[in-house]
Write an enzyme that holds these catalytic residues in place. Structure first.
Site, PDB file in Angstrom:
ATOM      1  N   LYS A   1      24.933  -5.127  -3.466  1.00 23.32           N
ATOM      2  CA  LYS A   1      26.373  -5.230  -3.794  1.00 23.32           C
ATOM      3  C   LYS A   1      27.227  -4.622  -2.685  1.00 23.32           C
ATOM      4  CE  LYS A   1      25.458  -4.716  -8.751  1.00 23.32           C
ATOM      5  NZ  LYS A   1      25.651  -3.799  -9.882  1.00 23.32           N
TER       6      LYS A   1
ATOM      7  N   ARG B   1       0.805  -1.220   0.000  1.00 25.45           N
ATOM      8  CA  ARG B   1       0.000   0.000   0.000  1.00 25.45           C
ATOM      9  C   ARG B   1       0.838   1.270   0.000  1.00 25.45           C
ATOM     10  NH1 ARG B   1      -2.630  -4.114   2.223  1.00 25.45           N
ATOM     11  NH2 ARG B   1      -0.606  -4.407   3.144  1.00 25.45           N
ATOM     12  N   THR B   2       1.822   1.356   0.887  1.00 28.28           N
ATOM     13  CA  THR B   2       2.544   2.624   1.054  1.00 28.28           C
ATOM     14  C   THR B   2       3.316   2.985  -0.212  1.00 28.28           C
ATOM     15  OG1 THR B   2       2.730   2.098   3.393  1.00 28.28           O
ATOM     16  CG2 THR B   2       4.128   3.872   2.575  1.00 28.28           C
TER      17      THR B   2
ATOM     18  N   ARG C   1      11.604   3.988   3.126  1.00 30.25           N
ATOM     19  CA  ARG C   1      11.252   2.969   4.122  1.00 30.25           C
ATOM     20  C   ARG C   1      12.504   2.167   4.436  1.00 30.25           C
ATOM     21  NH1 ARG C   1       6.110  -0.979   4.233  1.00 30.25           N
ATOM     22  NH2 ARG C   1       5.248   0.982   4.993  1.00 30.25           N
TER      23      ARG C   1
ATOM     24  N   HIS D   1       5.559   5.714  11.405  1.00 29.17           N
ATOM     25  CA  HIS D   1       4.991   5.548  10.063  1.00 29.17           C
ATOM     26  C   HIS D   1       3.957   6.682   9.923  1.00 29.17           C
ATOM     27  CE1 HIS D   1       3.550   3.924   6.426  1.00 29.17           C
ATOM     28  NE2 HIS D   1       3.227   2.690   6.785  1.00 29.17           N
TER      29      HIS D   1
HETATM   30  N1  ASP Z   1       2.024  -1.780   6.821  1.00 30.03           N
HETATM   31  C1  ASP Z   1       2.306  -1.370   8.176  1.00 30.03           C
HETATM   32  C2  ASP Z   1       3.786  -1.069   8.344  1.00 30.03           C
HETATM   33  O1  ASP Z   1       4.519  -1.049   7.392  1.00 30.03           O
HETATM   34  C3  ASP Z   1       1.809  -2.340   9.186  1.00 30.03           C
HETATM   35  C4  ASP Z   1       2.368  -3.743   9.100  1.00 30.03           C
HETATM   36  O2  ASP Z   1       3.270  -4.026   8.313  1.00 30.03           O
HETATM   37  O3  ASP Z   1       1.884  -4.562   9.864  1.00 30.03           O
HETATM   38  O4  ASP Z   1       4.193  -0.811   9.456  1.00 30.03           O
END
Ligand code: ASP
Length: 310
Positions: A86, A58-59, A108, A136
């Site tokens: 690498k 999703r993100t 991320r 987050h």
């Molecule tokens: N998608 C959220 C996160 O990246 C929650 C999860 O992964 O459980 O933190």
């Protein structure tokens, strides 16, 4: 009101006014997402790099869609397909990306503080898309946009956040942001998944989830973050589901019009039963829909907001 943040590293740094501005801006972008031609020229000429060192559905997708709907050039890099495999360090990767003059890096990483490290070293804006078990921010903001949309307010809401609190960046970002907005936050989970001292951040803490659910307006269920737990913190998943899972019976303890949220990915039958995940009180896909608008707002505001081309 103007937005004074170059980076979005966490909700801890956001004031109530900042959060309101982000949510209002996201509301104004929502309409674009329902148009037939879902594109405006607002960020034309801006370059956004999505640098993802951890899995994401999703993100990553919604940051990419958000950038594209605002006409920015968006590029995705996932660590497994980059020179990280690498042996390149994070700082070297970042400096090389910087040399290509991006305007925003959305990042991320499994290490808490990785986006903060980059923000100190690079000229461009950095948006934290999840750093380890720390924060987050865009998830908490889309959660609040969803709450505001359904409940008409955030102030005064009783929000229960249930599950693996210790390893959840979603819990932490929501805790900072919701308390700042005047909501009551109840955290619940097995004792091994509640970080000691978390109540000092303004939360009520429960090990019996029924106490957290009773009379709640909003329930946020969390996945067990097995990838962040050094050792097993629970006897069996079946036992976890029995004591810490949300099902139609314990959901009855909440207010009749309570809503059920989950940041995804869900583990059906563990923290949430399918009856609840697909039931009438769930707003899980509304969260995903609002994620695009919130990420459009964040990109727009860090890119200069009002000064960005309309
Ligand atoms: N998608 C959220 C996160 O990246 C929650 C999860 O992964 O459980 O933190």
């Amino acid at each position: 009101m103007s937005f004074r943040h170059k980076h979005i590293l966490g909700t801890e740094q956001l004031s109530r006014e900042d959060i309101e501005l982000i949510l209002d801006t996201a509301d104004s972008f929502k309409e674009i997402n329902s148009r037939e031609i879902k594109k405006v020229p607002t960020l034309r000429g801006k370059t956004i790099i999505n640098l993802f060192y951890e899995a994401s559905t999703r993100t990553r997708t919604s940051f990419e869609i958000a950038g594209k709907r605002l006409s920015a050039d968006t590029i995705n890099i996932s660590a497994s397909a980059s020179s990280v495999v690498k042996g390149e360090t994070l700082e070297d990767t970042a400096k090389n990306l910087q040399a290509m003059a991006p305007d925003i890096i959305v990042m991320r990483h499994s290490a808490s503080g990785a986006p903060h490290y980059l923000a100190k070293r690079l000229d461009c804006s950095v948006i934290n898309a999840g750093d380890g078990a720390h924060e987050h921010p865009s998830q908490a903001l889309l959660d609040m946009l969803t709450m505001r949309q359904v409940k008409g307010r955030i102030e005064g809401l009783k929000v229960a956040i249930i599950g693996d609190i210790a390893h959840s960046r979603v819990a932490r970002s929501n805790l900072y942001a919701l308390t700042r907005m005047g909501a009551t936050v109840r955290l619940a989970g097995p004792g091994t998944m509640i970080p000691p001292g978390i109540e000092r951040l303004g939360a009520e803490v429960h090990t019996d989830i029924n106490e957290a659910i009773r009379d709640a307006d909003v329930i946020i269920m969390l996945r067990i973050q097995l990838e962040r737990q050094g050792k097993t913190l629970l006897p069996t998943l079946r036992e976890y589901a029995r004591f810490y899972g949300l099902n139609p019976q314990n959901l009855k303890l909440a207010k009749d019009d309570a809503i059920v949220m989950h940041p995804g990915p869900m583990n059906r039958g563990v923290e949430i039963s399918s009856f609840v995940a697909d039931g009438p009180q769930n707003v899980i896909l509304d969260q995903v829909e609002n994620g695009v608008a919130v990420r459009m707002a964040l990109l727009y505001l860090v890119a200069g907001g009002e000064q960005a081309e309309k």
